[in-house]
Design a protein around this motif. Structure first.
Motif, PDB file in Angstrom:
ATOM      1  N   GLU A  46       0.837  -1.194   0.000  1.00  0.00           N
ATOM      2  CA  GLU A  46       0.000   0.000   0.000  1.00  0.00           C
ATOM      3  C   GLU A  46       0.878   1.252   0.000  1.00  0.00           C
ATOM      4  O   GLU A  46       1.636   1.453  -0.918  1.00  0.00           O
ATOM      5  CB  GLU A  46      -1.001  -0.047   1.157  1.00  0.00           C
ATOM      6  CG  GLU A  46      -1.983  -1.207   1.029  1.00  0.00           C
ATOM      7  CD  GLU A  46      -2.948  -1.267   2.182  1.00  0.00           C
ATOM      8  OE1 GLU A  46      -3.200  -0.254   2.833  1.00  0.00           O
ATOM      9  OE2 GLU A  46      -3.477  -2.374   2.408  1.00  0.00           O
ATOM     10  N   SER A  47       0.801   2.063   1.037  1.00  0.00           N
ATOM     11  CA  SER A  47       1.520   3.338   1.001  1.00  0.00           C
ATOM     12  C   SER A  47       2.852   3.309   1.749  1.00  0.00           C
ATOM     13  O   SER A  47       3.444   4.352   1.997  1.00  0.00           O
ATOM     14  CB  SER A  47       0.635   4.444   1.585  1.00  0.00           C
ATOM     15  OG  SER A  47       0.387   4.166   2.949  1.00  0.00           O
ATOM     16  N   LYS A  48       3.334   2.120   2.127  1.00  0.00           N
ATOM     17  CA  LYS A  48       4.613   2.064   2.826  1.00  0.00           C
ATOM     18  C   LYS A  48       5.447   0.882   2.348  1.00  0.00           C
ATOM     19  O   LYS A  48       4.953  -0.027   1.687  1.00  0.00           O
ATOM     20  CB  LYS A  48       4.417   2.040   4.340  1.00  0.00           C
ATOM     21  CG  LYS A  48       3.866   0.748   4.905  1.00  0.00           C
ATOM     22  CD  LYS A  48       3.701   0.863   6.401  1.00  0.00           C
ATOM     23  CE  LYS A  48       4.485  -0.236   7.082  1.00  0.00           C
ATOM     24  NZ  LYS A  48       4.501  -0.151   8.511  1.00  0.00           N
ATOM     25  N   GLU A  55      19.569   3.456  12.683  1.00  0.00           N
ATOM     26  CA  GLU A  55      20.808   4.053  12.184  1.00  0.00           C
ATOM     27  C   GLU A  55      20.539   4.992  11.011  1.00  0.00           C
ATOM     28  O   GLU A  55      21.171   6.049  10.895  1.00  0.00           O
ATOM     29  CB  GLU A  55      21.800   2.961  11.794  1.00  0.00           C
ATOM     30  CG  GLU A  55      22.322   2.215  13.005  1.00  0.00           C
ATOM     31  CD  GLU A  55      23.311   1.119  12.680  1.00  0.00           C
ATOM     32  OE1 GLU A  55      23.737   0.989  11.507  1.00  0.00           O
ATOM     33  OE2 GLU A  55      23.686   0.376  13.615  1.00  0.00           O
ATOM     34  N   THR A  56      19.617   4.639  10.153  1.00  0.00           N
ATOM     35  CA  THR A  56      19.266   5.503   9.026  1.00  0.00           C
ATOM     36  C   THR A  56      18.724   6.841   9.534  1.00  0.00           C
ATOM     37  O   THR A  56      19.093   7.901   9.020  1.00  0.00           O
ATOM     38  CB  THR A  56      18.240   4.800   8.113  1.00  0.00           C
ATOM     39  OG1 THR A  56      18.883   3.655   7.527  1.00  0.00           O
ATOM     40  CG2 THR A  56      17.732   5.705   7.014  1.00  0.00           C
ATOM     41  N   GLY A  78      10.982   7.634   8.514  1.00  0.00           N
ATOM     42  CA  GLY A  78      11.983   6.576   8.573  1.00  0.00           C
ATOM     43  C   GLY A  78      11.775   5.532   7.491  1.00  0.00           C
ATOM     44  O   GLY A  78      12.721   5.055   6.871  1.00  0.00           O
ATOM     45  N   ASN A  79      10.510   5.189   7.257  1.00  0.00           N
ATOM     46  CA  ASN A  79      10.188   4.216   6.222  1.00  0.00           C
ATOM     47  C   ASN A  79      10.654   4.707   4.859  1.00  0.00           C
ATOM     48  O   ASN A  79      11.269   3.958   4.087  1.00  0.00           O
ATOM     49  CB  ASN A  79       8.681   3.947   6.230  1.00  0.00           C
ATOM     50  CG  ASN A  79       8.281   2.831   5.313  1.00  0.00           C
ATOM     51  OD1 ASN A  79       7.906   3.064   4.164  1.00  0.00           O
ATOM     52  ND2 ASN A  79       8.360   1.606   5.818  1.00  0.00           N
ATOM     53  N   SER A  80      10.416   5.963   4.582  1.00  0.00           N
ATOM     54  CA  SER A  80      10.844   6.562   3.316  1.00  0.00           C
ATOM     55  C   SER A  80      12.373   6.643   3.221  1.00  0.00           C
ATOM     56  O   SER A  80      12.959   6.353   2.179  1.00  0.00           O
ATOM     57  CB  SER A  80      10.226   7.950   3.183  1.00  0.00           C
ATOM     58  OG  SER A  80      10.672   8.585   2.019  1.00  0.00           O
ATOM     59  N   HIS A 113      13.830   3.253   2.507  1.00  0.00           N
ATOM     60  CA  HIS A 113      13.645   2.927   1.085  1.00  0.00           C
ATOM     61  C   HIS A 113      14.740   3.596   0.245  1.00  0.00           C
ATOM     62  O   HIS A 113      15.291   2.981  -0.672  1.00  0.00           O
ATOM     63  CB  HIS A 113      12.260   3.358   0.604  1.00  0.00           C
ATOM     64  CG  HIS A 113      12.113   3.316  -0.878  1.00  0.00           C
ATOM     65  ND1 HIS A 113      12.176   2.143  -1.608  1.00  0.00           N
ATOM     66  CD2 HIS A 113      11.955   4.315  -1.786  1.00  0.00           C
ATOM     67  CE1 HIS A 113      12.050   2.425  -2.899  1.00  0.00           C
ATOM     68  NE2 HIS A 113      11.914   3.731  -3.040  1.00  0.00           N
ATOM     69  N   ILE A 114      15.065   4.839   0.547  1.00  0.00           N
ATOM     70  CA  ILE A 114      16.141   5.539  -0.170  1.00  0.00           C
ATOM     71  C   ILE A 114      17.465   4.804   0.021  1.00  0.00           C
ATOM     72  O   ILE A 114      18.217   4.600  -0.932  1.00  0.00           O
ATOM     73  CB  ILE A 114      16.227   7.013   0.278  1.00  0.00           C
ATOM     74  CG1 ILE A 114      14.988   7.773  -0.175  1.00  0.00           C
ATOM     75  CG2 ILE A 114      17.501   7.672  -0.258  1.00  0.00           C
ATOM     76  CD1 ILE A 114      14.820   9.143   0.467  1.00  0.00           C
ATOM     77  N   VAL A 115      17.732   4.382   1.247  1.00  0.00           N
ATOM     78  CA  VAL A 115      18.955   3.603   1.510  1.00  0.00           C
ATOM     79  C   VAL A 115      18.952   2.326   0.665  1.00  0.00           C
ATOM     80  O   VAL A 115      19.972   1.959   0.077  1.00  0.00           O
ATOM     81  CB  VAL A 115      19.095   3.279   3.015  1.00  0.00           C
ATOM     82  CG1 VAL A 115      20.181   2.240   3.265  1.00  0.00           C
ATOM     83  CG2 VAL A 115      19.380   4.551   3.810  1.00  0.00           C
ATOM     84  N   ALA A 116      17.809   1.681   0.579  1.00  0.00           N
ATOM     85  CA  ALA A 116      17.699   0.453  -0.219  1.00  0.00           C
ATOM     86  C   ALA A 116      18.044   0.716  -1.679  1.00  0.00           C
ATOM     87  O   ALA A 116      18.745  -0.079  -2.311  1.00  0.00           O
ATOM     88  CB  ALA A 116      16.289  -0.126  -0.106  1.00  0.00           C
ATOM     89  N   THR A 117      17.573   1.837  -2.225  1.00  0.00           N
ATOM     90  CA  THR A 117      17.828   2.126  -3.639  1.00  0.00           C
ATOM     91  C   THR A 117      19.302   2.438  -3.897  1.00  0.00           C
ATOM     92  O   THR A 117      19.789   2.209  -4.994  1.00  0.00           O
ATOM     93  CB  THR A 117      16.960   3.289  -4.154  1.00  0.00           C
ATOM     94  OG1 THR A 117      17.278   4.481  -3.449  1.00  0.00           O
ATOM     95  CG2 THR A 117      15.488   2.980  -4.013  1.00  0.00           C
TER      96      THR A 117
END
Length: 166
Positions: A33-35, A53-54, A112-114, A117-121
């Motif tokens: 959904e949105s997260k 840590e992020t 934090g969730n967003s 996601h940036i760290v993942a990319t």
């Protein structure tokens, strides 16, 4: 932090290196959904540690400051086996001046969730962790001797800390 912490202590007052720490490990993400949801190699406590840590890196962008905070977090997390990231944050905030409410809100919320996601990319493909890049290329030797490899890669007159290594 085995190589990074001691190396940073030796070079932090030089312009020898910059650090981009990506707390993600061997995680996987998917969108629900949105997260974003994250599945970590070592379970939910590792995911909370990555997220914590992020958020610390985001709110304390000075490398020396966030590495000191993260070192505290990781040492406590190992001791407690990730029992409570909130207890870990509380302990580390006392010695490092962390704004607990700001980091907690980040870790528990959309921000934090967003950010994770940036760290993942940015993490990219890797075979194991830590996966050290120097000038954008994987350097397995840096995992054993980061300072030597950074000194070898440095373009320009190396600082004094490199003289005995080259």
């Amino acid at each position: 932090m085995g190589q990074l912490g001691p190396t940073w202590e030796k070079v932090k007052l030089t312009n020898l290196m910059t650090v981009d720490l990506l707390p993600y490990g061997n995680s996987r993400e998917s969108q629900a959904e949105s997260k974003w949801t994250f599945e970590c190699q070592h379970g939910v406590n590792e995911c909370w540690g990555n997220l914590l840590e992020t958020c610390v890196i985001h709110y304390y962008p000075n490398t020396t400051q966030h590495l000191d905070i993260i070192r505290c977090i990781e040492e406590d997390f190992v001791i407690t086996m990730g029992y409570s990231w909130k207890d870990t944050l509380s302990k580390c905030s006392q010695s490092h001046g962390v704004d607990i409410s700001k980091i907690t809100a980040c870790t528990e919320g959309k921000e934090g969730n967003s950010l994770e996601h940036i760290v993942a990319t940015f993490t990219g493909a890797h075979d194991y962790v830590p996966w050290v890049l120097i000038d954008g290329k994987h350097d397995a030797d840096a995992e054993k001797n980061l300072l030597t490899q950074v000194c070898k890669a440095y373009k320009g007159t190396p600082p004094r800390v490199c003289h005995k290594l080259l």
